[in-house]
Design a protein around this motif. Structure first.
Motif, PDB file in Angstrom:
ATOM      1  N   GLY A   1       2.734  -6.220   7.089  1.00 60.76           N
ATOM      2  CA  GLY A   1       3.881  -6.062   7.978  1.00 60.76           C
ATOM      3  C   GLY A   1       3.884  -4.725   8.675  1.00 60.76           C
ATOM      4  O   GLY A   1       2.840  -4.148   9.001  1.00 60.76           O
ATOM      5  N   ASP A   2       5.102  -4.213   8.911  1.00 63.15           N
ATOM      6  CA  ASP A   2       5.279  -2.903   9.529  1.00 63.15           C
ATOM      7  C   ASP A   2       5.079  -1.853   8.443  1.00 63.15           C
ATOM      8  O   ASP A   2       5.976  -1.609   7.611  1.00 63.15           O
ATOM      9  N   ALA A   3       3.916  -1.208   8.436  1.00 60.79           N
ATOM     10  CA  ALA A   3       3.562  -0.305   7.340  1.00 60.79           C
ATOM     11  C   ALA A   3       4.560   0.846   7.204  1.00 60.79           C
ATOM     12  O   ALA A   3       4.957   1.203   6.084  1.00 60.79           O
ATOM     13  N   ARG A   4       4.977   1.428   8.295  1.00 63.43           N
ATOM     14  CA  ARG A   4       5.912   2.570   8.231  1.00 63.43           C
ATOM     15  C   ARG A   4       7.227   2.142   7.584  1.00 63.43           C
ATOM     16  O   ARG A   4       7.763   2.820   6.711  1.00 63.43           O
ATOM     17  N   ARG A   5       7.738   1.006   8.032  1.00 64.10           N
ATOM     18  CA  ARG A   5       9.021   0.548   7.507  1.00 64.10           C
ATOM     19  C   ARG A   5       8.915   0.152   6.039  1.00 64.10           C
ATOM     20  O   ARG A   5       9.771   0.508   5.218  1.00 64.10           O
ATOM     21  N   GLU A   6       7.856  -0.574   5.682  1.00 56.85           N
ATOM     22  CA  GLU A   6       7.717  -1.054   4.310  1.00 56.85           C
ATOM     23  C   GLU A   6       7.552   0.102   3.329  1.00 56.85           C
ATOM     24  O   GLU A   6       8.147   0.116   2.248  1.00 56.85           O
ATOM     25  N   VAL A   7       6.713   1.075   3.679  1.00 57.62           N
ATOM     26  CA  VAL A   7       6.491   2.206   2.775  1.00 57.62           C
ATOM     27  C   VAL A   7       7.747   3.062   2.654  1.00 57.62           C
ATOM     28  O   VAL A   7       8.108   3.519   1.563  1.00 57.62           O
ATOM     29  N   SER A   8       8.436   3.279   3.759  1.00 56.50           N
ATOM     30  CA  SER A   8       9.671   4.076   3.718  1.00 56.50           C
ATOM     31  C   SER A   8      10.711   3.409   2.831  1.00 56.50           C
ATOM     32  O   SER A   8      11.390   4.072   2.033  1.00 56.50           O
ATOM     33  N   ARG A   9      10.843   2.095   2.965  1.00 53.84           N
ATOM     34  CA  ARG A   9      11.800   1.374   2.123  1.00 53.84           C
ATOM     35  C   ARG A   9      11.418   1.460   0.649  1.00 53.84           C
ATOM     36  O   ARG A   9      12.273   1.627  -0.226  1.00 53.84           O
ATOM     37  N   ALA A  10      10.117   1.359   0.367  1.00 50.49           N
ATOM     38  CA  ALA A  10       9.662   1.443  -1.023  1.00 50.49           C
ATOM     39  C   ALA A  10       9.972   2.807  -1.625  1.00 50.49           C
ATOM     40  O   ALA A  10      10.379   2.902  -2.792  1.00 50.49           O
ATOM     41  N   MET A  11       9.785   3.852  -0.844  1.00 46.18           N
ATOM     42  CA  MET A  11      10.070   5.200  -1.349  1.00 46.18           C
ATOM     43  C   MET A  11      11.549   5.384  -1.628  1.00 46.18           C
ATOM     44  O   MET A  11      11.945   5.939  -2.663  1.00 46.18           O
ATOM     45  N   VAL A  12      12.391   4.924  -0.729  1.00 51.90           N
ATOM     46  CA  VAL A  12      13.834   5.043  -0.939  1.00 51.90           C
ATOM     47  C   VAL A  12      14.254   4.261  -2.179  1.00 51.90           C
ATOM     48  O   VAL A  12      15.067   4.728  -2.984  1.00 51.90           O
ATOM     49  N   ARG A  13      13.663   3.092  -2.347  1.00 52.69           N
ATOM     50  CA  ARG A  13      14.039   2.238  -3.478  1.00 52.69           C
ATOM     51  C   ARG A  13      13.589   2.809  -4.815  1.00 52.69           C
ATOM     52  O   ARG A  13      14.327   2.743  -5.813  1.00 52.69           O
ATOM     53  N   HIS A  14      12.411   3.388  -4.868  1.00 48.85           N
ATOM     54  CA  HIS A  14      11.832   3.799  -6.147  1.00 48.85           C
ATOM     55  C   HIS A  14      11.981   5.283  -6.478  1.00 48.85           C
ATOM     56  O   HIS A  14      11.987   5.636  -7.664  1.00 48.85           O
TER      57      HIS A  14
END
Length: 437
Positions: free
Chosen positions: A362-375
């Protein structure tokens, strides 16, 4: 009650005179042991029987590491020098001795200095002292004991105005060294003096990446000089390699087996002087944060990861680098928890490296940013795209990325990160504050 002290004085006449004076008069101190050499002194200090020690400037093998061990044992060190020995005075000051007294001083002056040094160490709380805690002469000491004046040219290890930026990442080679090297180059390109230090005790490679000889003297030589009390700003500048454009490099150890040369107390001293040499000091750290040596030895033991702990503890800002693929992100989340335990209160800047859609979908920037915020509860301050071709070109030529591929997306992303570090506005993005609290 008299203060129990140790002596390790090479001049037996001076030592005997002080011991006799302390015994005959109520000067507030009592010699509980006269040590014959440094090992004897360190062994006596570990017993907890004394709170201060008189040591000669010419005591064999007296170095910063030994003084750190004394401080950890709760023993304040007071140096004795021959009148007029400016070199001995300077060396003891640079090692971090609490006070320096001439051997022709009266017993009253010596006793007062010993009591004051012990009180100062106790007030600081020796159990919490970091390696190399004695960074300045003891406040107010000049009022009780005159010392030999230090020449104006001498550089004492005092904190300067430069900022230390530690670049750390977990196991798995997330590209920490690449980020550190490119960041230092971008800061220098903005017109700010920058020093890049390779403090990786497992696999330092910065020297090779910029085309330096493998055996070039660098951090190991600086650490040895700091441990011996002979390192100053001019000496540190000589050990650095000037790459031009305001960028200096202090290469790391050529072989991992040389890690014992990078003791925490020495690294602290090098960083204190580095702050005076450059506006920004970027340090590439080792990945490992474990301190198992404390569990394996019943005496003071060398700590392989002590250099990394010293850098992280001294840093004004910590960049935590993650590799943008599933395994790398999991390792980062676990490693970041360890980092926050090692440096309590830190709020590291998260840098996601090697970003690519094929690894996360998917959108790598969005997915990684969301993962960092979540974890981990924070968004990345930088997302560095994967640019294998540009990185390979720079490494093959032994050049900086900014010179080998100035339009590389990776280079542009790290340039934005450098602007954040330098406190300059980043176009189109909201600036975050992420320095240590």
């Amino acid at each position: 009650m008299s203060l129990p002290i140790l002596t390790a004085v090479t001049n037996s006449v001076v030592e005997s005179g002080l011991v006799t004076a302390f015994d005959r008069r109520d000067l507030g101190v009592t010699v509980v042991r006269r040590c014959v050499d440094l090992p004897d002194l360190l062994a006596a200090a570990t017993t907890g029987a004394a709170r201060a020690a008189l040591v000669s400037a010419d005591l064999r093998r007296l170095d910063r590491e030994a003084l750190t061990r004394l401080a950890i044992a709760g023993v304040a060190a007071i140096g004795l020098i021959v009148p007029g020995d400016e070199d001995g005075e300077r060396r003891l000051r640079q090692l971090g001795v609490a006070a320096v007294i001439a051997t022709d001083s009266t017993a009253e002056v010596v006793a007062a200095a010993v009591v004051e040094a012990a009180r100062a160490l106790s007030d600081r709380g020796h159990a919490a002292l970091p390696a190399g805690a004695y960074s300045e002469p003891m406040a107010g000491f000049a009022a009780v004991a005159p010392v030999v004046p230090v020449p104006e040219a001498a550089d004492l290890p005092e904190l300067g105005a430069g900022r230390v930026i530690a670049v750390w990442g977990p196991t798995g080679a997330p590209g920490r060294t690449t980020v550190a090297l490119c960041l230092a180059a971008e800061l220098a390109g903005m017109g700010m003096s920058t020093l890049l230090i390779d403090a990786d005790v497992y696999g330092g490679s910065i020297g090779q990446l910029v085309g330096l000889l493998e055996e070039a003297p660098g951090l190991a030589a600086a650490a040895r000089s700091a441990n011996q009390g002979t390192l100053d700003v001019p000496r540190l500048a000589v050990l650095c390699r000037d790459l031009g454009g305001g960028l200096r490099v202090l290469p790391g150890i050529a072989r991992p087996a040389r890690w014992p040369e990078l003791r925490p107390a020495s690294i602290d001293a090098v960083l204190a002087l580095a702050r005076r040499l450059a506006s920004f000091v970027v340090v590439d750290c080792g990945f490992c944060l474990e301190m198992d040596e404390e569990l394996s030895f019943d005496t003071a033991a060398p700590r392989r990861n002590g250099a990394t702990h010293a850098v992280l503890g001294s840093a004004d800002t910590i960049l935590a680098v993650a590799s943008a693929e599933p395994v790398g992100l999991v390792r980062f989340v676990r490693g970041l928890s360890d980092l926050r335990e090692v440096v309590p209160g830190t709020d590291p800047w998260i840098v996601v490296n090697r970003l690519r859609g094929s690894a996360v979908g998917g959108d790598a920037r969005r997915e990684v940013s969301r993962a960092m915020v979540r974890h981990v509860g924070s968004e990345p301050v930088a997302l560095v795209p994967m640019d294998t071709a540009a990185m390979d070109t720079a490494q093959a030529a032994g050049q900086l990325l900014r010179d080998a591929a100035p339009q590389s997306p990776a280079r542009l992303a790290i340039g934005e990160l450098a602007a954040r570090v330098a406190g300059r506005p980043v176009r189109g993005r909201r600036r975050r504050s992420a320095t240590r609290r």
